[in-house]
Structure formats: structure tokens, C-alpha cells
Scaffold this motif. Structure first.
Motif, short mmCIF file in Angstrom:
data_model
loop_
_atom_site.label_atom_id
_atom_site.label_comp_id
_atom_site.label_asym_id
_atom_site.label_seq_id
_atom_site.Cartn_x
_atom_site.Cartn_y
_atom_site.Cartn_z
N THR A 26 32.81 34.88 -10.82
CA THR A 26 33.05 33.74 -9.96
C THR A 26 33.02 34.23 -8.52
N VAL A 27 32.29 33.53 -7.68
CA VAL A 27 32.14 33.92 -6.28
C VAL A 27 32.72 32.81 -5.41
N GLU A 28 33.74 33.14 -4.66
CA GLU A 28 34.38 32.16 -3.77
C GLU A 28 33.76 32.28 -2.38
N LEU A 29 33.35 31.14 -1.83
CA LEU A 29 32.77 31.12 -0.49
C LEU A 29 33.81 30.61 0.50
N THR A 30 33.89 31.30 1.63
CA THR A 30 34.90 30.95 2.62
C THR A 30 34.27 30.62 3.96
N ARG A 31 34.98 29.81 4.73
CA ARG A 31 34.59 29.52 6.12
C ARG A 31 35.82 29.81 6.97
N ARG A 32 35.67 30.75 7.88
CA ARG A 32 36.79 31.20 8.72
C ARG A 32 37.99 31.62 7.88
N GLY A 33 37.70 32.25 6.76
CA GLY A 33 38.74 32.78 5.89
C GLY A 33 39.33 31.81 4.90
N ALA A 34 39.00 30.52 5.01
CA ALA A 34 39.54 29.52 4.10
C ALA A 34 38.53 29.21 3.00
N PRO A 35 38.96 29.13 1.75
CA PRO A 35 38.03 28.83 0.66
C PRO A 35 37.46 27.42 0.80
N VAL A 36 36.13 27.31 0.62
CA VAL A 36 35.48 26.00 0.74
C VAL A 36 34.60 25.65 -0.47
N ALA A 37 34.18 26.65 -1.24
CA ALA A 37 33.31 26.38 -2.38
C ALA A 37 33.38 27.56 -3.35
N VAL A 38 32.90 27.31 -4.57
CA VAL A 38 32.87 28.35 -5.59
C VAL A 38 31.50 28.34 -6.24
N LEU A 39 30.94 29.52 -6.41
CA LEU A 39 29.65 29.69 -7.06
C LEU A 39 29.92 30.21 -8.47
#
Length: 93
Positions: A26-39
Motif C-alpha cells: 500500500t502506497v500512501e500519497l501525501t501533500r505537505r505531509g498530510a495523507p491525501v490518497a492511497v495507491l
């Protein structure tokens, strides 16, 4: 635990991250350190989005797949002592 990557980093390494997701990571995508999506891989997505089956449907499938008589399970033995034998509280009617 999911790997965390910024969106900018994910853009640079998308093929690798997709391969990891295909292999169950599972790959978590972050924007400015905050989680925004999961691959996640397609198999994981299908499992998560399939919804829940009704209990009766799952039980029916289980009974069709397993011969309960071959299991030699004695319900009286399994559930012995599971029920409180003391009388309940006094109730005035």
C-alpha cells in the motif's frame, strides 16, 4: 504499514510505485505531509469495494463447501459453560 510518498515524489517514481501496489504493498500519497490518497493494487481494490455479503449468504456458501458431519463438532461440548445458569434478577409485575 503503508509506504509514504509526496505527490511530487510519486510523479517521479510512478512506475515503481505501481509495481509495488501490484505486488500487494500500500502506497500512501501525501501533500505537505498530510495523507491525501492511497495507491493499492487492483486485487486489493476489488476486495475492498466488493461490499459485504449477508451472513445468511456467507453461511450458505460455507455449508455447501464444508461437510459439517465430518467435522465431528459437539455443540454441547463447545458451548458448555457459555451460558450463565444463575436465575435472573427478581422482577415485580
Amino acid at each position: 504499514m503503508a509506504e509514504k510518498h509526496s505527490i511530487a515524489e510519486a510523479r517521479r517514481h510512478l512506475p515503481r510505485l505501481v509495481r509495488e501496489a501490484e505486488h500487494g504493498k500500500t502506497v500512501e500519497l501525501t501533500r505537505r505531509g498530510a495523507p491525501v490518497a492511497v495507491l493499492v493494487g487492483h486485487r486489493t481494490f476489488e476486495r475492498l469495494s466488493a461490499g459485504r455479503r449477508a451472513f445468511v449468504e456467507a453461511y450458505r456458501e460455507f455449508v455447501e463447501a464444508v461437510d459439517l458431519s465430518e467435522l465431528a463438532i459437539d455443540p454441547d461440548e463447545v458451548f458448555e459453560g457459555a451460558r450463565d445458569a444463575t436465575p435472573g434478577r427478581d422482577v415485580r409485575v
